[in-house]
Write an enzyme that holds these catalytic residues in place. Structure first.
Site, mmCIF file in Angstrom:
data_model
loop_
_atom_site.group_PDB
_atom_site.id
_atom_site.type_symbol
_atom_site.label_atom_id
_atom_site.label_comp_id
_atom_site.label_asym_id
_atom_site.label_seq_id
_atom_site.Cartn_x
_atom_site.Cartn_y
_atom_site.Cartn_z
ATOM 1 N N ARG A 111 -46.986 -4.661 -17.012
ATOM 2 C CA ARG A 111 -48.133 -5.319 -17.643
ATOM 3 C C ARG A 111 -47.622 -6.225 -18.760
ATOM 4 N NH1 ARG A 111 -49.305 0.316 -18.946
ATOM 5 N NH2 ARG A 111 -48.630 0.847 -21.077
ATOM 6 N N ASN A 139 -42.659 -20.868 -11.921
ATOM 7 C CA ASN A 139 -43.983 -20.266 -11.841
ATOM 8 C C ASN A 139 -44.729 -20.588 -13.132
ATOM 9 O OD1 ASN A 139 -45.901 -17.886 -12.377
ATOM 10 N ND2 ASN A 139 -45.285 -17.470 -10.270
ATOM 11 N N SER A 173 -51.786 -13.137 -11.389
ATOM 12 C CA SER A 173 -51.250 -12.068 -12.222
ATOM 13 C C SER A 173 -52.389 -11.165 -12.679
ATOM 14 C CB SER A 173 -50.544 -12.647 -13.457
ATOM 15 O OG SER A 173 -50.246 -11.607 -14.375
ATOM 16 N N GLY A 292 -42.272 -5.748 -1.692
ATOM 17 C CA GLY A 292 -41.678 -4.577 -1.065
ATOM 18 C C GLY A 292 -40.451 -4.825 -0.218
#
Length: 359
Positions: A111, A139, A173, A292
């Site tokens: 976070r 980004n 996000s 993942g």
């Protein structure tokens, strides 16, 4: 050498809190002498976004937020590196602790809240390395306290588009309040229109990518895909971290921490969304598969689901940089086993089946 050292360094790094270990890793990479990566097998090359990527394995945003060590990261063997997220004004992000390892799940919860040194610092670092080669993306996001978030994205695009191969618009996000609201169709349409306009005015050859969340409905995906295509986005990045907490998580206590979950538990949901996205846009714009990836098999599955490029991050926490070489070697083994000349022949091949994979 760094690959051989990781098994020795890992116990030390994992004895520290995750953010301290990360910062120590960045300092270590900054201290490495300049290194050119070994040339990749031509069968791994990918031609997308008007560029040739030497291999499809990239580093996801979030690792090198401030563009401190992109060349050291390319030297590890990545085909491309995405730095950031970057916001116009420096901001500290959320209070620490704000990142947590879930070792039994091979996962991470963060976070951070788009902590950033700010646009000017990142622009100066990227300008200093300009001309060195290697595929670099950035980004971009909006400041937490911004009164005009669309203007934040435009400012970042104008400043950084001339210095990178692609700009990824991050509206997904989970750690900046209200940011995911920009995924709504009306907001997204105006945002992408203004970002593309800013890119065209500064560096038309730089690609614009859109990164989406894994927690959206298929109806929302339909709208986002249509908007991205209409506004001339060159690729979709699928996906960001998830706010979901799968019942399979073994680190039940840590799973209660708020933030975005990444790593192995995200793989199924992110891959299914990737396949669904390919079924909607396949053949019109390429996709970047994220979420993942911790093995060559996982990367191969992302490609079969529709990814032309893939990205990883969390798995490096557990496997180290040697994973990059392992994935590339495994992809070559798959190509050889199938008698395929390139990865392009495999992209999206099993999207319909993988769109039905259980989560």
């Amino acid at each position: 050498m760094i690959n051989a050292l990781f098994p020795l360094a890992r116990p030390l790094l994992h004895s520290l809190d995750a953010e301290t270990a990360h910062n120590l890793t960045l300092r270590g990479l900054a201290a490495l002498p300049p290194r050119r990566p070994r040339a990749d097998d031509p069968r791994l090359a990918v031609d997308v976004l008007g560029r040739r990527f030497p291999n499809p394995v990239g580093l996801a945003a979030g690792f090198d937020k401030g563009a401190e060590v992109p060349d050291a990261l390319l030297g590890l063997g990545f085909g491309f590196v995405e730095v950031g997220g970057v916001v116009p004004k420096a901001q500290p992000g959320n209070p620490r602790p704000r990142v947590f390892r879930l070792p039994r799940d091979n996962a991470v919860i963060n976070r951070f809240g788009l902590n950033s040194e700010g646009l000017d610092v990142v622009r100066a670092r990227l300008a200093a390395r300009n001309g060195r080669g290697g595929r670099i993306g950035v980004n971009i996001g909006a400041n937490k306290d911004s009164t005009d978030r669309l203007a934040d994205y435009v400012a970042c695009t104008r400043a950084l588009a001339p210095l990178v191969d692609f700009v990824t618009v991050n509206v997904s996000s989970p750690n900046t309040p209200g940011l995911r609201d920009l995924q709504g169709e009306a907001f997204l349409d105006e945002l992408l229109a203004r970002v593309v306009e800013a890119r065209d005015a500064t560096q038309p050859d730089t690609a614009i990518l859109l990164k989406i969340a894994p927690d959206i409905t298929l109806e929302a995906l339909d709208a986002m895909a249509a908007t991205a295509l209409r506004r001339g986005v060159q690729a979709l990045v699928v996906s960001n971290t998830t706010i979901a907490r799968p019942a399979s998580l073994r680190e039940a206590g840590l799973a209660k921490e708020t933030g975005g979950l990444s790593g192995r538990p995200l793989f199924a949901a992110a891959t299914r969304l990737l396949a669904e996205t390919y079924l909607r846009v396949g053949g019109r714009i390429p996709l970047v598969g994220v979420g993942g990836i911790d093995s060559a098999e996982a990367a191969w599955t992302k490609i079969r689901a529709g990814a032309s490029l893939v990205q990883l991050y969390s798995s490096l926490v557990y496997a180290g940089p040697g994973l990059i070489t392992e994935i590339k070697a495994g992809l070559l083994d798959h190509l050889k086993a199938e008698g395929a000349a390139s990865l392009a022949t495999v992209v999206g091949r099993d999207a319909a089946a993988l769109a039905r994979m259980p989560v």
